[in-house]
Design a protein around this motif. Structure first.
Motif: not given
Length: 293
Positions: A44-60, A62-70
């Protein structure tokens, strides 16, 4: 006959989505012998982090990499704050720790990202396509391909690399592994990081299918029959168990559902799991416990 084959193939493909969730449990269990109750919260946390970043106009990507780092950073914190103080404790203590951890992760997700339902579009439409005369879901094919790729990568990592050999040594005998210089905290950090990445992949697939929402963490309940059937310590078992659960659920819903005048897919997998517990408690690919008296 074609209807039967379509139902069977659709069930097999859908079962790979259960396998994606089950693989995360297997990784933690192989490293510590503990059922990680927090895996659903990590998903849940991983998918929420990713979709929140995407909704804030972070490229796909970049959002994926940022979520992996999180998720990797979360694994480091879990090892340092939760697991390290509990080294050499019994499995029940570690299980209770993961139970408490699941509530902490869900609470943190709610605090940081709210409770709204988020729609997730991976660019793969859930529409039927024709293959060899059979109508199957395009999204299910994508999920099956993702699961297959994940299994191949994990199999190479855990069977052909030094880290994988160390993991198997820790799983076989923790004290013996430590005595030859394998650092248990490092292994736990790596395994929890990989489990977090697997949770991200599973969360994206499930989130695209039913939306990213708090009920997403409950998909881990579907992983329980998969683990019981395939075995808690086998990645291959997670795949085979998922295929069996998906296929039998789909066929039972079509052929048994009308007899009981209702859907059986919500509970049939658990009946199958109980049957396996009676006949083969360790699962198809699980390690049988050897007791010496």
């Amino acid at each position: 006959m074609s209807f039967f084959l379509e139902t069977l193939v659709s069930g097999l493909l859908a079962g790979t989505m259960y396998s994606l969730v089950a693989i995360g449990f297997v990784l933690i269990y192989k490293a510590s012998g503990v059922f990680n109750f927090a895996q659903g919260s990590m998903l849940l946390f991983a998918s929420l982090t990713f979709v929140t970043l995407v909704e804030r106009n972070v490229p796909f990507w970049a959002a994926l990499l940022a979520t992996v780092l999180v998720m990797v950073a979360g694994a480091v914190l879990i090892e340092r704050l939760v697991l390290r103080p509990l080294v050499d404790r019994d499995a029940l203590t570690l299980f209770m720790a993961t139970l408490g951890l699941s509530f902490v992760i869900e609470g943190l997700a709610q605090l940081l990202m709210g409770t709204d339902v988020h729609m997730l579009d991976l660019g793969i439409d859930d529409v039927p396509i024709s293959i060899a005369g059979l109508s199957v879901s395009q999204f299910d094919i994508f999920a099956a391909g993702t699961a297959l790729l994940l299994v191949i990568v994990l199999s190479i990592v855990f069977n052909k690399t030094r880290m994988g050999i160390s993991l198997r040594a820790v799983a076989d005998d923790t004290l013996a592994a430590q005595s030859i210089g394998i650092r248990l905290p490092a292994i736990w950090r790596i395994v929890w990081s990989v489990a977090g990445i697997v949770a991200l992949v599973a969360g994206l697939v499930w989130g695209a299918r039913q939306g990213v929402q708090y009920s997403l963490s409950l998909v881990t309940l579907k992983a329980l029959p998969v683990l019981i059937i395939g075995g808690f310590s086998s990645i291959t078992g997670a795949i085979v168990g998922g295929l069996l659960v998906g296929a039998t659920e789909s066929l039972a819903d079509i052929y048994i559902g009308p007899l009981v005048q209702g859907s059986v897919s919500t509970w049939f997998a658990y009946i199958l799991a109980v049957a396996f517990l009676l006949v083969r408690p360790a699962g198809l690919f699980g390690d049988r416990a050897i007791e010496r008296v």
